[in-house]
Scaffold this motif. Structure first.
Motif, PDB file in Angstrom:
ATOM      1  N   PRO A  13       0.801  -1.226   0.000  1.00  0.00           N
ATOM      2  CA  PRO A  13       0.000   0.000   0.000  1.00  0.00           C
ATOM      3  C   PRO A  13       0.837   1.281   0.000  1.00  0.00           C
ATOM      4  O   PRO A  13       0.349   2.334  -0.390  1.00  0.00           O
ATOM      5  CB  PRO A  13      -0.834  -0.117   1.284  1.00  0.00           C
ATOM      6  CG  PRO A  13      -0.135  -1.106   2.125  1.00  0.00           C
ATOM      7  CD  PRO A  13       0.605  -2.022   1.202  1.00  0.00           C
ATOM      8  N   ARG A  66      -8.299   0.091  -3.847  1.00  0.00           N
ATOM      9  CA  ARG A  66      -8.829   0.145  -2.470  1.00  0.00           C
ATOM     10  C   ARG A  66     -10.026  -0.791  -2.266  1.00  0.00           C
ATOM     11  O   ARG A  66     -10.396  -1.074  -1.133  1.00  0.00           O
ATOM     12  CB  ARG A  66      -9.190   1.575  -2.114  1.00  0.00           C
ATOM     13  CG  ARG A  66      -7.950   2.407  -1.838  1.00  0.00           C
ATOM     14  CD  ARG A  66      -8.270   3.738  -1.184  1.00  0.00           C
ATOM     15  NE  ARG A  66      -7.043   4.442  -0.907  1.00  0.00           N
ATOM     16  CZ  ARG A  66      -6.520   5.386  -1.687  1.00  0.00           C
ATOM     17  NH1 ARG A  66      -7.142   5.737  -2.797  1.00  0.00           N
ATOM     18  NH2 ARG A  66      -5.397   5.982  -1.350  1.00  0.00           N
ATOM     19  N   SER A  71      -9.500  -4.324   0.028  1.00  0.00           N
ATOM     20  CA  SER A  71      -8.971  -4.127   1.372  1.00  0.00           C
ATOM     21  C   SER A  71      -9.448  -5.197   2.347  1.00  0.00           C
ATOM     22  O   SER A  71      -8.920  -5.308   3.446  1.00  0.00           O
ATOM     23  CB  SER A  71      -9.355  -2.739   1.890  1.00  0.00           C
ATOM     24  OG  SER A  71     -10.763  -2.616   1.933  1.00  0.00           O
TER      25      SER A  71
END
Length: 148
Positions: free
Chosen positions: A61, A78, A81
């Motif tokens: 990340p 994203r 996640s």
């Protein structure tokens, strides 16, 4: 938390993340190695290379902070996640490489196997109810927030 403590935590998402790093290396190397076939397998090697570049941003990340990427790409990354979403993307990538066997059996099978193992680790983490825990070594939990 040191790397050894992370592995002793018995959190399958840590195992999945480190297996994902292995997937990045394998997909990149095997994608390049198989791109020189004069066969339809070139398509699967290109897909393997694209998977490697997507996985770099999914698993590390810190790179989303330091690499200039578009807002759309950031939102796409994203989405992965949670443990189940990561298991899903690894499962799909593995399935694509397994389908390459229909065309021709090559070393891309190794990438398919390791992608499947990473998917299994993330799925186990989700089934056991473990929260996703990113490795601090790879820029998760605190390291990415320090770089602004």
């Amino acid at each position: 938390m040191t790397l050894a403590e992370e592995f002793r935590s018995r959190n399958f998402s840590i195992y999945g993340q480190w297996t994902g790093v292995l997937c990045i290396i394998l997909c990149f190397a095997l994608g390049i190695a198989n791109i020189f076939h004069l066969h339809l397998i070139i398509l699967f090697s290109i897909i393997c290379l694209v998977c490697a570049f997507i996985l770099i941003f999914v698993e590390i990340p810190l790179l989303l902070r330091i690499c200039p990427t578009s807002a759309g790409f950031d939102n796409f990354i994203r989405k992965f996640s949670s443990n189940y979403m990561r298991a899903g993307i690894y499962g799909v990538m593995s399935l694509i490489q397994w389908l390459g066997i229909i065309v021709k059996a090559t070393s891309l099978i190794a990438a398919a196997v390791v992608l499947l193992i990473a998917a299994a680790f993330y799925a186990l983490a989700g089934i056991k109810g473990q929260q996703f825990q990113g490795s601090k070594t790879l820029g998760g939990q605190g390291v990415a927030q320090m770089i602004v």
